[in-house]
Design a protein around this motif. Structure first.
Motif, PDB file in Angstrom:
ATOM      1  N   LYS A   1       0.997  -1.144   0.052  1.00 57.33           N
ATOM      2  CA  LYS A   1       0.104  -0.232   0.243  1.00 57.33           C
ATOM      3  C   LYS A   1       1.015   1.453  -0.014  1.00 57.33           C
ATOM      4  N   TRP A   2       0.347   2.608  -1.013  1.00 59.60           N
ATOM      5  CA  TRP A   2       1.276   2.906  -1.172  1.00 59.60           C
ATOM      6  C   TRP A   2       0.440   4.589  -0.553  1.00 59.60           C
ATOM      7  N   ILE A   3       0.246   5.077   0.271  1.00 59.37           N
ATOM      8  CA  ILE A   3      -0.501   6.358   0.831  1.00 59.37           C
ATOM      9  C   ILE A   3      -0.174   7.624   1.704  1.00 59.37           C
ATOM     10  N   ALA A   4      -0.387   8.931   0.577  1.00 61.75           N
ATOM     11  CA  ALA A   4      -0.096   9.796   1.641  1.00 61.75           C
ATOM     12  C   ALA A   4      -1.606  10.469   2.204  1.00 61.75           C
ATOM     13  N   SER A   5      -0.617  11.172   3.259  1.00 62.83           N
ATOM     14  CA  SER A   5      -1.128  11.733   4.561  1.00 62.83           C
ATOM     15  C   SER A   5      -0.866  13.447   3.866  1.00 62.83           C
ATOM     16  N   PHE A   6      -1.342  14.011   3.495  1.00 59.20           N
ATOM     17  CA  PHE A   6      -1.246  15.518   3.486  1.00 59.20           C
ATOM     18  C   PHE A   6      -2.357  16.098   3.920  1.00 59.20           C
ATOM     19  N   PRO A   7      -2.031  16.780   5.524  1.00 65.02           N
ATOM     20  CA  PRO A   7      -3.003  17.584   5.893  1.00 65.02           C
ATOM     21  C   PRO A   7      -4.437  18.510   5.579  1.00 65.02           C
ATOM     22  N   GLY A   8      -2.902  19.132   4.745  1.00 66.40           N
ATOM     23  CA  GLY A   8      -3.454  20.879   4.607  1.00 66.40           C
ATOM     24  C   GLY A   8      -4.913  20.633   3.511  1.00 66.40           C
ATOM     25  N   ASN A   9      -4.879  19.599   2.945  1.00 66.78           N
ATOM     26  CA  ASN A   9      -6.270  19.134   1.353  1.00 66.78           C
ATOM     27  C   ASN A   9      -6.981  19.232   2.667  1.00 66.78           C
ATOM     28  N   LEU A  10      -7.699  19.039   3.700  1.00 70.43           N
ATOM     29  CA  LEU A  10      -8.115  19.812   4.108  1.00 70.43           C
ATOM     30  C   LEU A  10      -9.151  20.675   4.234  1.00 70.43           C
ATOM     31  N   ALA A  11      -8.203  22.577   4.154  1.00 70.48           N
ATOM     32  CA  ALA A  11      -9.330  23.075   3.989  1.00 70.48           C
ATOM     33  C   ALA A  11      -8.809  23.173   3.020  1.00 70.48           C
ATOM     34  N   ALA A  12      -8.366  22.927   2.078  1.00 67.87           N
ATOM     35  CA  ALA A  12      -9.751  22.703   0.641  1.00 67.87           C
ATOM     36  C   ALA A  12      -9.978  21.837   0.173  1.00 67.87           C
ATOM     37  N   GLY A  13     -10.697  21.427   0.850  1.00 71.44           N
ATOM     38  CA  GLY A  13     -11.550  20.326   0.229  1.00 71.44           C
ATOM     39  C   GLY A  13     -11.678  19.426  -0.165  1.00 71.44           C
ATOM     40  N   LEU A  14     -10.186  19.076   0.333  1.00 76.09           N
ATOM     41  CA  LEU A  14      -9.737  17.747  -0.203  1.00 76.09           C
ATOM     42  C   LEU A  14      -9.781  16.420   0.976  1.00 76.09           C
ATOM     43  N   PRO A  15      -9.730  15.416   0.486  1.00 78.11           N
ATOM     44  CA  PRO A  15      -9.330  14.391   1.011  1.00 78.11           C
ATOM     45  C   PRO A  15      -7.474  14.315   1.868  1.00 78.11           C
ATOM     46  N   ARG A  16      -7.578  14.201   2.880  1.00 79.93           N
ATOM     47  CA  ARG A  16      -6.301  14.026   3.846  1.00 79.93           C
ATOM     48  C   ARG A  16      -5.519  13.287   3.067  1.00 79.93           C
ATOM     49  N   ALA A  17      -5.843  12.157   2.818  1.00 77.38           N
ATOM     50  CA  ALA A  17      -5.363  10.809   2.966  1.00 77.38           C
ATOM     51  C   ALA A  17      -5.671  10.148   1.464  1.00 77.38           C
ATOM     52  N   SER A  18      -4.687  10.057   0.799  1.00 78.24           N
ATOM     53  CA  SER A  18      -5.215   9.089  -0.779  1.00 78.24           C
ATOM     54  C   SER A  18      -4.113   7.885  -0.902  1.00 78.24           C
ATOM     55  N   ALA A  19      -4.484   6.795  -1.499  1.00 77.46           N
ATOM     56  CA  ALA A  19      -3.157   5.776  -1.959  1.00 77.46           C
ATOM     57  C   ALA A  19      -4.117   4.660  -2.984  1.00 77.46           C
ATOM     58  N   ALA A  20      -3.023   3.583  -3.132  1.00 72.54           N
ATOM     59  CA  ALA A  20      -3.238   2.780  -4.144  1.00 72.54           C
ATOM     60  C   ALA A  20      -2.341   1.706  -3.679  1.00 72.54           C
ATOM     61  N   ILE A  21      -2.819   0.724  -3.656  1.00 67.17           N
ATOM     62  CA  ILE A  21      -2.623  -0.504  -3.310  1.00 67.17           C
ATOM     63  C   ILE A  21      -2.375  -2.055  -4.710  1.00 67.17           C
ATOM     64  N   ILE A  22      -0.853  -2.346  -5.129  1.00 71.56           N
ATOM     65  CA  ILE A  22      -0.724  -3.407  -5.913  1.00 71.56           C
ATOM     66  C   ILE A  22      -0.515  -4.585  -5.017  1.00 71.56           C
ATOM     67  N   MET A  23      -1.523  -5.210  -5.877  1.00 69.23           N
ATOM     68  CA  MET A  23      -1.106  -7.021  -5.355  1.00 69.23           C
ATOM     69  C   MET A  23      -0.654  -7.813  -6.500  1.00 69.23           C
ATOM     70  N   ASN A  24       0.422  -8.613  -5.735  1.00 65.46           N
ATOM     71  CA  ASN A  24       1.363  -9.726  -6.842  1.00 65.46           C
ATOM     72  C   ASN A  24       1.247 -11.145  -7.215  1.00 65.46           C
ATOM     73  N   SER A  25       1.098 -11.390  -7.499  1.00 64.62           N
ATOM     74  CA  SER A  25       1.015 -13.001  -8.055  1.00 64.62           C
ATOM     75  C   SER A  25       2.528 -14.124  -7.166  1.00 64.62           C
ATOM     76  N   MET A  26       1.407 -14.354  -6.655  1.00 67.76           N
ATOM     77  CA  MET A  26       2.546 -15.366  -5.482  1.00 67.76           C
ATOM     78  C   MET A  26       3.111 -16.672  -6.698  1.00 67.76           C
ATOM     79  N   ALA A  27       2.464 -16.396  -8.018  1.00 68.98           N
ATOM     80  CA  ALA A  27       3.187 -17.714  -8.875  1.00 68.98           C
ATOM     81  C   ALA A  27       4.174 -17.459  -9.028  1.00 68.98           C
ATOM     82  N   THR A  28       3.869 -15.635  -9.963  1.00 67.24           N
ATOM     83  CA  THR A  28       5.350 -15.320 -10.540  1.00 67.24           C
ATOM     84  C   THR A  28       5.298 -13.980  -9.800  1.00 67.24           C
ATOM     85  N   GLY A  29       5.311 -13.481  -9.516  1.00 64.62           N
ATOM     86  CA  GLY A  29       5.439 -12.008  -8.115  1.00 64.62           C
ATOM     87  C   GLY A  29       5.233 -11.023  -9.632  1.00 64.62           C
ATOM     88  N   ALA A  30       5.154 -11.075 -10.363  1.00 67.65           N
ATOM     89  CA  ALA A  30       3.766 -10.180 -11.689  1.00 67.65           C
ATOM     90  C   ALA A  30       2.913  -9.480 -10.960  1.00 67.65           C
TER      91      ALA A  30
END
Length: 332
Positions: A71-100
């Motif tokens: 998981k790659w998650i950003a926390s930018f508390p100043g976003n709240l004052a701009a009406g944006l979510p504080r946190a944004s994130a993405a999750i990458i899942m890999n194959s346990m057979a090939t690692g891809a």
């Protein structure tokens, strides 16, 4: 490559609190039994900027169907004052057979729900003699709203909520959301954090604090504090409490309240248990009636992976998401 966006994630997780609670419970038990690989999270900070950060949480969760990813998650508390979510994130899942890499998921919703499930699971497990019928929420943001949702699923007796936020308008808007979502819920606003701490014997702290600013002096004996933001409580409050964590090695890092406590004392003797060991023990847990119990979860990457795998399996069943052919190069 399967891509699952926020709309797909919501379609799967909205109303699925019981499934997520069980998924998180199982991941905690597997972690307690040594069926995980969990390197320390990587904190990317920026020169001359102590507030914003991006965190990488790699993890492996083993079982009949093992999963690995990050998981790659950003926390930018100043976003709240701009009406944006504080946190944004993405999750990458890999194959346990090939690692891809084989799945790319919007991660902020998953992260918030697994945090809330962790808190609610602790509340339902670290029980008092009398059921908790109310909760105080300090910090009126996304996380505590999800916490309330999961507490309502895990604790059917929960009927009242006391709110506090430094931004009074934010607390009022939060109260309106609560009343609209749960018309049967009694909602009250506290004027100070200390008033909120004293109001209920179940407390959830979810703030953007970067240094300790609260004591548990106002808490009644027998209170359970869900210390989700990890940097709210003073060292003296940690030392005075019964401390339950998700993983001591992970939570005693990055200037958390527990890390500061370890630095003062030179050891971790102030930590009494891990939530995984409590869940794995068939005997029911009863929290101390004469002290404050503090649950401090660092937020383990295996929980994100476990929930992400639940989402991916459900998406396959419902044929949700977008499949992108040709994402990886073709050999030869």
């Amino acid at each position: 490559m399967l891509i699952l966006g926020a709309e797909d994630i919501h379609q799967i997780l909205d109303g699925a609190e019981k499934n997520v609670l069980e998924t998180v419970r199982r991941a905690y038990v597997l972690h307690d039994r040594g069926h995980t690989a969990l390197p320390h999270s990587v904190f990317l900070r920026f020169p001359h900027d102590q507030r914003n950060r991006i965190i990488g949480l790699p993890a492996y969760l083993g079982d009949e169907t093992p999963v690995a990813g990050v998981k790659w998650i950003a926390s930018f508390p100043g976003n709240l004052a701009a009406g944006l979510p504080r946190a944004s994130a993405a999750i990458i899942m890999n194959s346990m057979a090939t690692g891809a890499p084989e799945a790319f998921l919007e991660g902020s919703v998953i992260s918030a729900r697994r945090t809330a499930a962790s808190a609610a699971l602790a509340a339902a497990t670290l029980t008092a003699r009398k059921p908790d019928t109310g909760v105080s929420l300090v910090g009126c943001g996304v996380i505590n709203f999800e916490v309330l949702s999961y507490l309502r699923a895990a604790l059917p007796e929960l009927a009242t909520v006391t709110l506090f936020d430094l931004d009074r308008d934010r607390a009022r808007a939060f109260a309106e959301r609560c009343t609209a979502r749960w018309p049967d819920l009694t909602v009250a606003l506290a004027d100070t954090a200390e008033e909120a701490l004293a109001a209920q014997r179940l407390v959830s702290l979810a703030t953007t604090a970067s240094a300790p600013h609260l004591t548990t002096d106002a808490c009644r004996p027998g209170t359970l504090v869900l210390h989700l933001s990890l940097r709210d409580l003073t060292v003296d409050s940690i030392l005075a409490g019964v401390n339950v964590v998700d993983d001591a090695d992970h939570v005693c890092r990055e200037s958390t309240s527990l890390h500061l406590t370890e630095q003062r004392t030179g050891d971790r003797a102030f930590i009494q248990a891990s939530i995984g060991s409590v869940l794995a023990d068939p005997a029911p847990y009863r929290r101390a009636e004469d002290r404050v119990t503090v649950f401090s979860p660092f937020g383990l990457g295996v929980l994100d992976l476990a929930v992400a795998e639940f989402v991916r399996r459900t998406a396959d069943t419902l044929t949700l998401g977008t499949r992108v052919p040709g994402f990886l190069p073709v050999s030869g």
